[in-house]
Design a protein around this motif. Sequence first.
Motif, short mmCIF file in Angstrom:
data_model
loop_
_atom_site.label_atom_id
_atom_site.label_comp_id
_atom_site.label_asym_id
_atom_site.label_seq_id
_atom_site.Cartn_x
_atom_site.Cartn_y
_atom_site.Cartn_z
N HIS A 1 0.85 -1.19 0.00
CA HIS A 1 0.00 0.00 0.00
C HIS A 1 0.88 1.24 0.00
O HIS A 1 1.76 1.39 0.85
N LEU A 2 0.64 2.13 -0.95
CA LEU A 2 1.41 3.36 -1.06
C LEU A 2 0.56 4.55 -0.62
O LEU A 2 -0.57 4.74 -1.10
N ASN A 3 1.07 5.34 0.29
CA ASN A 3 0.38 6.52 0.78
C ASN A 3 1.12 7.76 0.29
O ASN A 3 2.35 7.88 0.45
N ARG A 4 0.36 8.70 -0.32
CA ARG A 4 0.97 9.91 -0.79
C ARG A 4 1.26 10.84 0.39
O ARG A 4 0.41 11.09 1.22
N VAL A 5 2.50 11.31 0.43
CA VAL A 5 2.93 12.22 1.50
C VAL A 5 2.72 13.66 1.01
O VAL A 5 3.26 14.06 -0.02
N GLN A 6 1.91 14.44 1.76
CA GLN A 6 1.64 15.84 1.37
C GLN A 6 2.82 16.73 1.76
O GLN A 6 3.42 16.59 2.79
#
Length: 273
Positions: A268-273
């Motif tokens: 699972h890839l989470n976009r870092v803001q």
Amino acid sequence: MEIAEILNVTVPLSDITLESVVLAVLVAIIGWIMVKVLTAVFTKMLSRASKLPGLVVEFLVRFFSVLLYVILALIVLATLGFDVSSMVLGLSAVIGLILGFGLQDTVTNLAAGVWLAAFRPIDKDEFVEVNGISGTVTSVGIMATELLKPDNTYITIPNSLVWGSPVINSTRMETRRTDVKVGVAYDSDFGTAIRVATDLMAAHEGVLPSPEPVVVVTELADSSVNLALRAWTKTADFWGVQWDLNRDVVRAFKDAGIEIPFPQVDVHLNRVQ
């Protein structure tokens, strides 16, 4: 020069005459023949007059043969004019000294060979695993045990390692249980999977009806539920049954619509803001 004078000619720097050399050669030849005859007679006597296992008979015959050759060597030396009595005493002292300092392993191997022949944790033609090495026992000698691996590799193991290590004997018992492991998907019908696997084992001619073959769940793994197909078979049929079940369970599950999954990892890839 007459024949008697020729035979009396001595070897330089020694008292050995040509006559003693010829006599020693004759003694060696006749003695060698006698050793072979006595060894054959001893082997036949042990085989007929006793109920000893073949491995014990082979061990005793080898020991008897070595003893006869040692005696023959001493007789030949005596024929050449050597003082055998003093030589035996000298050799005894040297052997005792060597045994005290450098041949502990040799004595240990010899003693272990005696215990192996007496208690028979392994026997000739049995398939065993010793010290991590698997093979068929071909012989147990005075100092070492000889194994033949399935790929025809010949292995020699010191008797001390055999006696001092756990021995896994795969052919001593008449029957064995084979365990064939297979994984099924978590959303599979486990009742159907167990029934198909059980029917597969029951239909195999090499699987014994008693004890009955069973299927058990052995592990809830990351990507599958692992099953074990456990079936009893004659030892001689063990490998054939195991190979057949490994091959046929794949086809049987495929025909029944049961999935055999391969390892999977969800990332699972989470976009870092």
